[in-house]
Write a protein that holds these residues in place. Structure first.
Motif, PDB file in Angstrom:
ATOM      1  N   UNK A 147       0.829  -1.195   0.000  1.00  0.00           N
ATOM      2  CA  UNK A 147       0.000   0.000   0.000  1.00  0.00           C
ATOM      3  C   UNK A 147       0.861   1.241   0.000  1.00  0.00           C
ATOM      4  N   UNK A 148       0.339   2.316   0.531  1.00  0.00           N
ATOM      5  CA  UNK A 148       1.036   3.593   0.525  1.00  0.00           C
ATOM      6  C   UNK A 148       2.225   3.562   1.485  1.00  0.00           C
ATOM      7  N   UNK A 149       3.408   3.891   0.975  1.00  0.00           N
ATOM      8  CA  UNK A 149       4.620   3.960   1.795  1.00  0.00           C
ATOM      9  C   UNK A 149       5.532   5.026   1.217  1.00  0.00           C
ATOM     10  N   UNK A 150       6.269   5.702   2.102  1.00  0.00           N
ATOM     11  CA  UNK A 150       7.202   6.738   1.678  1.00  0.00           C
ATOM     12  C   UNK A 150       8.523   6.516   2.390  1.00  0.00           C
ATOM     13  N   UNK A 151       9.610   6.865   1.704  1.00  0.00           N
ATOM     14  CA  UNK A 151      10.919   6.643   2.293  1.00  0.00           C
ATOM     15  C   UNK A 151      11.925   7.638   1.729  1.00  0.00           C
ATOM     16  N   UNK A 152      12.909   8.007   2.579  1.00  0.00           N
ATOM     17  CA  UNK A 152      14.035   8.794   2.083  1.00  0.00           C
ATOM     18  C   UNK A 152      14.951   7.877   1.279  1.00  0.00           C
ATOM     19  N   UNK A 153      15.256   8.295   0.051  1.00  0.00           N
ATOM     20  CA  UNK A 153      16.271   7.597  -0.735  1.00  0.00           C
ATOM     21  C   UNK A 153      17.650   8.084  -0.302  1.00  0.00           C
ATOM     22  N   UNK A 154      17.744   9.380  -0.103  1.00  0.00           N
ATOM     23  CA  UNK A 154      18.966   9.969   0.441  1.00  0.00           C
ATOM     24  C   UNK A 154      18.603  11.245   1.179  1.00  0.00           C
ATOM     25  N   UNK A 155      19.149  11.477   2.352  1.00  0.00           N
ATOM     26  CA  UNK A 155      19.931  10.512   3.110  1.00  0.00           C
ATOM     27  C   UNK A 155      19.022   9.451   3.734  1.00  0.00           C
ATOM     28  N   UNK A 156      19.539   8.250   3.912  1.00  0.00           N
ATOM     29  CA  UNK A 156      18.727   7.183   4.516  1.00  0.00           C
ATOM     30  C   UNK A 156      18.961   7.074   6.014  1.00  0.00           C
ATOM     31  N   UNK A 157      20.076   7.633   6.475  1.00  0.00           N
ATOM     32  CA  UNK A 157      20.378   7.606   7.905  1.00  0.00           C
ATOM     33  C   UNK A 157      20.748   9.013   8.352  1.00  0.00           C
ATOM     34  N   UNK A 158      20.796   9.196   9.653  1.00  0.00           N
ATOM     35  CA  UNK A 158      21.124  10.505  10.197  1.00  0.00           C
ATOM     36  C   UNK A 158      22.521  10.928   9.768  1.00  0.00           C
ATOM     37  N   UNK A 159      22.701  12.240   9.588  1.00  0.00           N
ATOM     38  CA  UNK A 159      23.962  12.788   9.106  1.00  0.00           C
ATOM     39  C   UNK A 159      24.529  13.791  10.092  1.00  0.00           C
ATOM     40  N   UNK A 160      25.834  13.994   9.995  1.00  0.00           N
ATOM     41  CA  UNK A 160      26.490  15.097  10.683  1.00  0.00           C
ATOM     42  C   UNK A 160      27.240  15.892   9.629  1.00  0.00           C
ATOM     43  N   UNK A 161      26.865  17.152   9.453  1.00  0.00           N
ATOM     44  CA  UNK A 161      27.472  17.992   8.420  1.00  0.00           C
ATOM     45  C   UNK A 161      27.717  19.386   8.978  1.00  0.00           C
ATOM     46  N   UNK A 162      28.621  20.104   8.354  1.00  0.00           N
ATOM     47  CA  UNK A 162      28.939  21.457   8.781  1.00  0.00           C
ATOM     48  C   UNK A 162      27.892  22.437   8.279  1.00  0.00           C
ATOM     49  N   UNK A 163      27.732  23.543   8.984  1.00  0.00           N
ATOM     50  CA  UNK A 163      26.839  24.608   8.529  1.00  0.00           C
ATOM     51  C   UNK A 163      27.285  25.090   7.156  1.00  0.00           C
ATOM     52  N   UNK A 164      26.302  25.353   6.285  1.00  0.00           N
ATOM     53  CA  UNK A 164      26.592  25.781   4.925  1.00  0.00           C
ATOM     54  C   UNK A 164      26.634  24.653   3.917  1.00  0.00           C
ATOM     55  N   UNK A 165      26.574  23.398   4.386  1.00  0.00           N
ATOM     56  CA  UNK A 165      26.603  22.244   3.484  1.00  0.00           C
ATOM     57  C   UNK A 165      25.285  22.130   2.725  1.00  0.00           C
ATOM     58  N   UNK A 166      25.376  21.853   1.432  1.00  0.00           N
ATOM     59  CA  UNK A 166      24.188  21.566   0.625  1.00  0.00           C
ATOM     60  C   UNK A 166      23.904  20.069   0.682  1.00  0.00           C
ATOM     61  N   UNK A 167      22.768  19.699   1.231  1.00  0.00           N
ATOM     62  CA  UNK A 167      22.407  18.297   1.413  1.00  0.00           C
ATOM     63  C   UNK A 167      21.381  17.886   0.366  1.00  0.00           C
ATOM     64  N   UNK A 168      21.743  17.002  -0.578  1.00  0.00           N
ATOM     65  CA  UNK A 168      20.749  16.504  -1.540  1.00  0.00           C
ATOM     66  C   UNK A 168      19.744  15.594  -0.830  1.00  0.00           C
ATOM     67  N   UNK A 169      18.475  15.831  -1.088  1.00  0.00           N
ATOM     68  CA  UNK A 169      17.416  15.044  -0.458  1.00  0.00           C
ATOM     69  C   UNK A 169      16.543  14.451  -1.559  1.00  0.00           C
ATOM     70  N   UNK A 170      16.240  13.173  -1.429  1.00  0.00           N
ATOM     71  CA  UNK A 170      15.357  12.505  -2.384  1.00  0.00           C
ATOM     72  C   UNK A 170      14.357  11.656  -1.621  1.00  0.00           C
ATOM     73  N   UNK A 171      13.094  11.770  -2.013  1.00  0.00           N
ATOM     74  CA  UNK A 171      12.007  11.017  -1.383  1.00  0.00           C
ATOM     75  C   UNK A 171      11.350  10.152  -2.447  1.00  0.00           C
ATOM     76  N   UNK A 172      11.003   8.912  -2.087  1.00  0.00           N
ATOM     77  CA  UNK A 172      10.288   8.025  -3.004  1.00  0.00           C
ATOM     78  C   UNK A 172       9.008   7.550  -2.347  1.00  0.00           C
ATOM     79  N   UNK A 173       8.009   7.296  -3.182  1.00  0.00           N
ATOM     80  CA  UNK A 173       6.715   6.825  -2.698  1.00  0.00           C
ATOM     81  C   UNK A 173       6.257   5.658  -3.568  1.00  0.00           C
ATOM     82  N   UNK A 174       5.504   4.737  -2.976  1.00  0.00           N
ATOM     83  CA  UNK A 174       5.080   3.549  -3.717  1.00  0.00           C
ATOM     84  C   UNK A 174       3.969   3.837  -4.719  1.00  0.00           C
TER      85      UNK A 174
END
Length: 688
Positions: A147-174
Motif C-alpha cells: 500500500x502507501x509507503x514513503x521513504x528517504x532515498x537519500x539521506x537514509x540515515x542521520x547525518x552530521x554535516x557542517x553549517x553551509x553544506x548543501x544536502x541533496x534530499x530525495x524522497x520516493x513513494x510507492x
C-alpha cells in the motif's frame, strides 16, 4: 529524459552520502516482485573493497516469527557457495544480488509469516573477507507494508554535516501521492501528485534538523524521518566535584558520564534516552583531556543502552559498564536454554558495535554469606574450572548442582577461568573486551553472585582468572585510537602498545606504566572484591606487565618495574580485602618470583612434566622437589588448562610396562596423593 535526469541526480546524491546497499525498487514490500540489491563494497567496513573474486550473500529475513530483531530466519549457510546467493560484479566496487522471483519464494517464507527486514553479510567465495555495515554490523533493508509507503532515498540515515553544506534530499513513494518535505516542522518543498521528490537543503547554521517525508493519498498519510546534526562549538566546563572516569550514579534519576579522550574534537552521547540520534543537546562538555555530561530525568530502575559518538563517526562503549549488549553474539545466548532471561535486546538499526548500559536504582543482591572467612591460603585446594565445559548446560545454573560434589572432594577454592566480557560466546575467556561486566554466555550478574554465595556457604572461596595483559580490539580504550589498515592500536593510544615489548604479545598489549591503565585495573580489582565478593585473583601472563623490551631469552630476567606494577595492583586489592589471594602466572627468575612471594603474592608452580614423567613410569625428570623450595607461596599443579592430562600422556607415551588401561588407571591414586600431600596450596584442573 526525466527519468534519466532523476537517475543521474540520485547517483550524484548517493555518491555524496553513500550507502552500503541500495535497492530497485527503492521501497521494498513483501509483495514486490524481483528485487535488485546493489552492494557498495567501498562502504561500511569496506572489507571487500577492491576485491575481484566471487562474492556471495549470507542472507536471511527478520520476520514476525523472529524472537528478536537480530533473529534471522530462512537464512543461507555460511559455508556453502550456492548459485542463487552469488552476486554479479558491476565494476567500481559495486555488486548486484537478484532476489527473484519474490521475497517469499527466494527465502522460503511461510504463507502466514510477515517479513520485516532483509538481512545481509557479503563475503568472498573463500570466506576470508566480508563486507558489513559501519562498525561491523549486519546490513538490513526494511520491508514495508503493502500500500502507501514513503521513504528517504537519500539521506537514509542521520547525518552530521557542517553549517553551509548543501544536502541533496530525495524522497520516493510507492504510488502517486501528495509529497511534502518538512524541516523542523516547516514545509520546504511539496508536489501535489508524484512518486518522487528531490530537493537540496542548505544547512543555515549549526543546529539540529528533523527531516520528515510525508505522503498523502486521500485520507491516508504516511511519514519517514531522518535527522541532520550540524555540531555547535564544544562547551568547555569543569567536571562536577567528586566524579570519576566512567559511570557516576548521582541519584535515582541522574547519571554523570566521564570519558578520558585526549585529542578528540567532539563527543556526543547517543542512546535509549535520545533515540540514538546525534543531537547538540547531548554533546559532551570538555574539561582538558576529559569529556563529561550529566543525564537527568532518567526513569529509576530502567536499563539504558548508550555509546559515545566520537568525532561524529566512531561509536564506542564505556569501559566501566557492568553489562554489555553485543549485536553479534547476544542473539545466540538463549538459543537452547534461558541462560540470561529478559536479556535487553540490542538496538538493531539504530547503532553498531558493542553497547554499554547503565541502570539507576539497580536491585541489590541479598547475600546469605555477607562476611565469608577464606580458608588459609597455605592449605588451599584450588579447582580450576571452565564454566563452558564443566557441565552439559555450559552455564552457572549447571555448575550450581555440582558444588556439593566439589565440596566432598575437599576443594576449598574454585578458580574460574576468565568470566569478564569476552569476544564471542564460546571461549576460554582470555580475549576480554570489558572488565567490569561478567560475560552473559554463562548467566546473569545475579546468577554469578548466587554462585559465589553458594560457594561461600560451603566454605569454598572463589578466585577469578583475569587477563589484564591484553584486550581485543572491541575494548573501548583500544577503539578510541585505532588503525583500521593495520588492525591495531595507534602510537597515539596511551593505554596500549602498538607492539608488545615482550615476546608473548596476544591481541593488543596494555601499557601498565600509564597511570590511567593502572588506575583502571585497580578499580576493576576492587570492584569484583566488593560487588561480587570474590576472594582473589589469578593474573594471566603477569610476566607481560612491563614496558622493558625483551626476547624469549631475556623476558624472565629480574625486572624491578614489573615487581612495582604487580605490587601496586596487589596493594589495591588488599585495600579492599586484606586477606585477598593473589596468584601470578609469572614463570620468571627465581629472585623476582621470591621478591613477589615475600610481599604476600602466590605464584603458579608448573609441575606437569615431573608428574607426567612419574605417572608414565619414567625416572628421568620425575622429582617433585620443585614444590619444596621456599618461601611456601607456590601454587603447585600437575595439570592446568595449558597442559596435557597426565593420564593421557601415560596412555599415549608411557613406559611399555604400564601402557594398558588397567595399569595406568591404578597409578591415578598415587599421583593424586603426591599432588595433594605436598606442602603449600595446590591446584587441580577440572576433572583431574
Amino acid at each position: 529524459m526525466k527519468n534519466l535526469i532523476l537517475s543521474l541526480w540520485l547517483f550524484s546524491a548517493c555518491s555524496l552520502f553513500a550507502q552500503v546497499v541500495t535497492t530497485n525498487p527503492v521501497i521494498v514490500t513483501q509483495e514486490s516482485g524481483e528485487i535488485e540489491v546493489i552492494f557498495d563494497a567501498a562502504q561500511g567496513t569496506g572489507g571487500l573493497k577492491g576485491y575481484t573474486g566471487d562474492v556471495y550473500a549470507h542472507t536471511g529475513v527478520i520476520t514476525t516469527a523472529s524472537t528478536s530483531n537480530t533473529d534471522w530466519k530462512h537464512g543461507t549457510t555460511w559455508e556453502v557457495n550456492e548459485a542463487k546467493y552469488k552476486l554479479s560484479s558491476l565494476g567500481s566496487n559495486k555488486w548486484k544480488l537478484l532476489i527473484t522471483p519474490s521475497i517469499n519464494e527466494y527465502y522460503g517464507v511461510a504463507q502466514n509469516e510477515k517479513v520485516l527486514k532483509l538481512a545481509f553479510v557479503f563475503r568472498s567465495g573463500d570466506r576470508s573477507k566480508e563486507g558489513k555495515d559501519t562498525g561491523g554490523a549486519d546490513i538490513f533493508i526494511d520491508v514495508h507494508d503493502a500500500g502507501l509507503a514513503v521513504s528517504f532515498i537519500t539521506p537514509t540515515t542521520s547525518l552530521s554535516v557542517a553549517a553551509g553544506t548543501n544536502v541533496p534530499i530525495a524522497i520516493a513513494c510507492t504510488q502517486t501521492a501528495k509529497l511534502t518535505l518538512y524541516v523542523n516542522g516547516s514545509s520546504v518543498s511539496s508536489l501535489p501528485a508524484a512518486t518522487r521528490l528531490t530537493y537540496i537543503y542548505s544547512i543555515p547554521a549549526a543546529d539540529d534538523y528533523l527531516l520528515v517525508a510525508e505522503a498523502q493519498a486521500g485520507t491516508d498519510i504516511v511519514r519517514d524521518t531522518v535527522r541532520i546534526c550540524s555540531p555547535v562549538p564544544v562547551t568547555s566546563a569543569s567536571r562536577p566535584a567528586g566524579v570519576v572516569d566512567g559511570i557516576n550514579y548521582i541519584n535515582s534519576t541522574t547519571v554523570t558520564l566521564v570519558m578520558y579522550a585526549p585529542n578528540k574534537k567532539n563527543i556526543f552521547l547517543i542512546g535509549d534516552f535520545n533515540e540514538w540520534a546525534q543531537l547538540n543537546t547531548y554533546q559532551m562538555k570538555k574539561d582538558g583531556n576529559y569529556w563529561w555530561y550529566t543525564l537527568e530525568n532518567l526513569k529509576p530502575g530502567q536499563l539504558y543502552g548508550f555509546q559515545y559518538l566520537v568525532d561524529e563517526t566512531l561509536r564506542v562503549s564505556d569501559a566501566y559498564t557492568e553489562l554489555v549488549l553485543d549485536p553479534w553474539n547476544d542473539p545466540w545466548i538463549n538459543e537452547k536454554s534461558m541462560i540470561f532471561p529478559d536479556l535487553k535486546p540490542y538496538p538493531v538499526g539504530k547503532t553498531s558495535g558493542l553497547v554499554a548500559t547503565f541502570q539507576t536504582d539497580k536491585p541489590a543482591y541479598s547475600w546469605n554469606i555477607a562476611n565469608f572467612q577464606m580458608p588459609k591460603h597455605e592449605n588451599m585446594v584450588v579447582y580450576e574450572l571452565l564454566l563452558r565445559d564443566f557441565t552439559a548446560g555450559k552455564s552457572l545454573q549447571g555448575a550450581f548442582d555440582q558444588l556439593d560434589y566439589l565440596s566432598k572432594l575437599g576443594v576449598t577454592a574454585i578458580e574460574l577461568m576468565p568470566i569478564q566480557e569476552f569476544d564471542g560466546n564460546n571461549s576460554w575467556g582470555y580475549n576480554p573486551n570489558h572488565y567490569f561486566a561478567p560475560d552473559k554466555a554463562y548467566g546473569t550478574p545475579e546468577m554469578y553472585k548466587r554462585f559465589i554465595d553458594e560457594c561461600h556457604r560451603r566454605g569454598i572461596a572463589v578466585i577469578l582468572d583475569v587477563a589484564f595483559n591484553h584486550a581485543t580490539g572491541n575494548n573501548p580504550f583500544a577503539k578510541l585510537y585505532w588503525n583500521d589498515a593495520t588492525n591495531s592500536t595507534t602510537a597515539e593510544n596511551p593505554w596500549f602498545n602498538v607492539k608488545a615489548p615482550h615476546p608473548y604479545g596476544v591481541f593488543h598489549d596494555f601499557n601498565h606504566e600509564f597511570s590511567k591503565t593502572r588506575t583502571y585495573f585497580k578499580q576493576v580489582l576492587q570492584y569484583w572484591l566488593k560487588e561480587y565478593k570474590v576472594d582473589g585473583f589469578r593474573l594471566d601472563l603477569s610476566k607481560g606487565f612491563t614496558q622493558n623490551s625483551s626476547t624469549d631469552a631475556t623476558a624472565g630476567n629480574y625486572d624491578q618495574s614489573r615487581i612495582d606494577i604487580l605490587t601496586d595492583y596487589y596493594n589495591a586489592a588488599k585495600a579492599a580485602n586484606p586477606n585477598v589471594m593473589f596468584i601470578l602466572e609469572h614463570f620468571c627468575a627465581y629472585d623476582e618470583e621470591s621478591a613477589l612471594a615475600n610481599k604476600g603474592m602466590f605464584l603458579w608452580r608448573k609441575m606437569n612434566d615431573p608428574y607426567s614423567q612419574a605417572v608414565m613410569g619414567w625416572r628421568e625428570r620425575s622429582s617433585f622437589e620443585g614444590m619444596n623450595s621456599f618461601p611456601r607461596r607456590w601454587v603447585g599443579y600437575a595439570e592446568s588448562h595449558d597442559e596435557e592430562r597426565n593420564f593421557y600422556k601415560a596412555k599415549d607415551s608411557g613406559d611399555g610396562n604400564i601402557k594398558t588401561t588397567s595399569v595406568y588407571l591404578k597409578r591415578v591414586p598415587l599421583n593424586i596423593a603426591f599432588v595433594a600431600l605436598l606442602p603449600g596450596p595446590k591446584m587441580i584442573w577440572q576433572f583431574g
